[in-house]
Design an enzyme around this catalytic site. Structure first.
Site, mmCIF file in Angstrom:
data_model
loop_
_atom_site.group_PDB
_atom_site.id
_atom_site.type_symbol
_atom_site.label_atom_id
_atom_site.label_comp_id
_atom_site.label_asym_id
_atom_site.label_seq_id
_atom_site.Cartn_x
_atom_site.Cartn_y
_atom_site.Cartn_z
ATOM 1 N NE ARG A 13 -10.333 -12.531 29.708
ATOM 2 C CZ ARG A 13 -10.154 -11.961 28.539
ATOM 3 N NH1 ARG A 13 -9.143 -11.125 28.363
ATOM 4 N NH2 ARG A 13 -10.967 -12.195 27.546
ATOM 5 N N PRO A 52 -24.516 -7.149 31.681
ATOM 6 C CG PRO A 52 -24.172 -4.843 31.472
ATOM 7 C CD PRO A 52 -25.238 -5.864 31.763
ATOM 8 C CE1 TYR A 60 -11.498 -18.347 28.184
ATOM 9 C CE2 TYR A 60 -10.739 -16.297 29.150
ATOM 10 C CZ TYR A 60 -11.505 -17.435 29.219
ATOM 11 O OH TYR A 60 -12.281 -17.651 30.318
ATOM 12 C CB CYS A 73 6.905 -23.887 37.437
ATOM 13 S SG CYS A 73 8.187 -24.981 36.927
ATOM 14 N NE ARG A 85 -15.327 -9.431 27.958
ATOM 15 C CZ ARG A 85 -14.543 -10.502 28.152
ATOM 16 N NH1 ARG A 85 -13.280 -10.323 28.440
ATOM 17 N NH2 ARG A 85 -15.031 -11.724 28.054
ATOM 18 N N GLY A 87 -22.270 -9.864 27.584
ATOM 19 C CA GLY A 87 -21.398 -10.125 26.442
ATOM 20 C C GLY A 87 -20.855 -8.908 25.726
HETATM 21 C C1 LIG Z 1 -25.287 -15.904 31.771
HETATM 22 C C2 LIG Z 1 -24.263 -14.846 31.642
HETATM 23 N N1 LIG Z 1 -24.634 -13.573 31.821
HETATM 24 C C3 LIG Z 1 -23.742 -12.564 31.739
HETATM 25 C C4 LIG Z 1 -22.427 -12.807 31.440
HETATM 26 C C5 LIG Z 1 -21.500 -11.634 31.383
HETATM 27 O O1 LIG Z 1 -20.797 -11.572 30.256
HETATM 28 P P1 LIG Z 1 -19.870 -10.330 29.929
HETATM 29 O O2 LIG Z 1 -18.921 -10.156 31.032
HETATM 30 O O3 LIG Z 1 -19.236 -10.723 28.674
HETATM 31 O O4 LIG Z 1 -20.763 -9.154 29.779
HETATM 32 C C6 LIG Z 1 -21.997 -14.108 31.208
HETATM 33 C C7 LIG Z 1 -20.608 -14.419 30.795
HETATM 34 O O5 LIG Z 1 -20.339 -14.625 29.635
HETATM 35 C C8 LIG Z 1 -22.936 -15.158 31.336
HETATM 36 O O6 LIG Z 1 -22.568 -16.425 31.169
HETATM 37 N N1 LIG Z 2 -13.974 -15.753 31.442
HETATM 38 C C1 LIG Z 2 -14.196 -15.276 30.090
HETATM 39 C C2 LIG Z 2 -15.577 -14.791 29.871
HETATM 40 C C3 LIG Z 2 -16.621 -15.813 30.177
HETATM 41 C C4 LIG Z 2 -17.765 -15.190 30.803
HETATM 42 C C5 LIG Z 2 -18.713 -16.098 31.495
HETATM 43 N N2 LIG Z 2 -19.603 -16.872 30.662
HETATM 44 C C6 LIG Z 2 -13.162 -14.236 29.743
HETATM 45 O O1 LIG Z 2 -12.261 -14.035 30.504
HETATM 46 O O2 LIG Z 2 -13.188 -13.665 28.692
#
Ligand SMILES: Cc1ncc(COP(=O)(O)O)c(C=O)c1O
Ligand SMILES: N[C@@H](CCCC[NH3+])C(=O)O
Length: 430
Positions: A322, A283, A326, A353, A285, A240
């Protein structure tokens, strides 16, 4: 931002206009150097503290065989959430004992695959899964080492669709039912309880929710010790960690967050007289987000006087859903005019489209012209991994940069790939 003498945008030491010329557009560009820098930052933040830890990369952010090789080389673990991700890891000879298998509805086939391959941990998400896993293990005369995904009931400040720790969520075992759940699992022949897991959401930019989550989990660890004399060896606090998408986004310090989380855990362990478990984080992202950019070519431009100027590119929600999903925000530059002054406010649209097929609403850019190369920044996470073939558009290739090298790591799809699995039913051929 780096610029060369030709007024071109330089990413990870490479002229992006040259990359677009050589590999075509749309193009996912990924930098191994930046991935390594990001990962090492997290590893170093933990090494500074005196704890047993494991960093796991969350493959859902971006997974392919080359990524598995990089993660393996960094000595990190891997979080997978499907048979497809697990299969990718297997094909990359990723060490199975370092794999954590997540998911709120793993199928029987996926659980069998995980047991047969010997993945390190299965993160059990529900009672249904616990019973199924136990049954499958007994059948095979094996045992699965598990973590339980606990829903701590916390609302993190992030987009509603990417919050996961609030009580009303499809994920995990409610904290209120956790003790009874774990009590049940203790008596199961096919299950070895290793630890607990929680994940509160994604793109989180503050340490506060992590500290609360850590405290709630340590409370549970204490209660399990008192009530059942159960020792929890591992505590996985999920992923996260947020990244900067736009200039001025609040900055996130990994050192600070890791330090604060560990301090909370240390305090609780002293207070409750429980041993500090091995701390795991996962992590996604943060590792790949800013290590990727996407290059597009600008095509049709439509100006609606007094309303908006739409600048369309040769990709869009198919390679990056995205914004549509979102309302995500991205920064972009015209790669071949990167030094020029911003002259107009435009909106970047895709080619699907679909009116919602937008990449960026209202961004100031130099004058845009057909043929210009647009670089959208920080697209490393949840772009390629969430791409689709909507409108039967083939997925773009991905290249990996390392130092002065650039190679394709995922081939672009062709029209033949698009129809490959199509079948004509017999009655239409009669
Ligand atoms: C269980 C779990 N672990 C790790 C992550 C990785 O999250 P992030 O890419 O935000 O670090 C997620 C996605 O939200 C997740 O659902
Ligand atoms: N897919 C989401 C994040 C979710 C991660 C998985 N629980 C994004 O693009 O921000």
């Amino acid at each position: 931002m780096k610029i060369d003498n030709n007024n071109h945008f330089i990413f990870s030491g490479h002229d992006t206009v040259e990359l677009a010329k050589k590999f075509g557009t749309p193009l996912y560009v990924l930098s191994e150097d930046i991935i390594r820098k990001n990962a090492i930052k997290i590893i170093k933040a933990f090494e500074k503290e005196n704890v047993d830890f494991q960093i796991i990369y969350a493959g859902k952010a971006l997974l392919n065989i080359a990524m598995c090789y990089i993660i393996k080389d960094l000595n990190m673990g891997l979080d997978v959430v499907s048979g497809g991700e697990l299969y990718t890891a297997k094909k990359a000879s990723f060490p199975m004992e370092k794999i954590y298998f997540h998911g709120n509805n793993k199928s029987k086939e996926e659980l069998n695959m995980a047991i047969d391959l010997g993945v390190g941990r299965i993160v059990v998400d529900s009672e249904y899964e616990l019973e199924l896993l136990n049954h499958l293990c007994i059948e095979k005369n094996k045992k699965a080492s598990v973590l339980f995904r606990i829903n701590p009931g916390i609302e993190a400040h992030t987009h509603k669709y990417i919050q996961t720790g609030q009580e009303d969520s499809k994920f995990g075992i409610s904290i209120k039912q956790a003790k009874n759940f774990i009590e049940k699992a203790r008596n199961m022949q096919g299950i070895i309880i290793k630890g607990l897991h929680c994940h509160i959401g994604s793109q989180i930019l503050e340490e506060y929710p992590y500290k609360i989550a850590a405290k709630i989990m340590m409370d549970l660890i204490k209660e399990l010790k008192i009530k059942y004399k159960l020792v929890i060896e591992e505590l996985n606090l999920g992923g996260g960690f947020g990244i900067e998408y736009l200039k001025g986004d609040s900055c996130f310090s990994v050192e600070k967050i890791v330090n604060e989380i560990l301090k909370t855990i240390q305090d609780q362990s002293l207070k409750y007289q429980v041993k500090i478990p091995k701390i795991i984080i996962e992590p996604g992202r943060y590792v790949v987000g800013n290590a990727g950019i996407t290059l597009y070519e600008i095509g049709a431009i439509k100006s609606i006087p007094g309303i908006r100027k739409y600048v369309s590119v040769n990709g869009g929600m198919v390679d990056n859903p995205r914004t549509a999903l979102y309302d995500a925000k991205y920064h972009a530059v015209i790669a071949n005019k990167v030094n020029e002054k911003e002259k107009e406010l435009v909106s970047i649209s895709g080619k699907c489209c679909e009116s919602g097929d937008m990449l960026i609403w209202d961004i100031p850019l130099p004058v845009c012209e057909p043929g210009d190369i647009l670089a959208v920044l920080a697209t490393g996470a949840y772009n390629y991994s969430m791409a689709s073939n909507y409108n039967r558009i083939p997925k773009p290739p991905m290249i990996l940069l390392k130092g002065s090298k650039a190679e394709i790591i995922v081939k672009g799809e062709t029209y033949e790939d698009i129809i490959r699995n199509d079948k004509i039913p017999t009655w239409l051929l009669e």
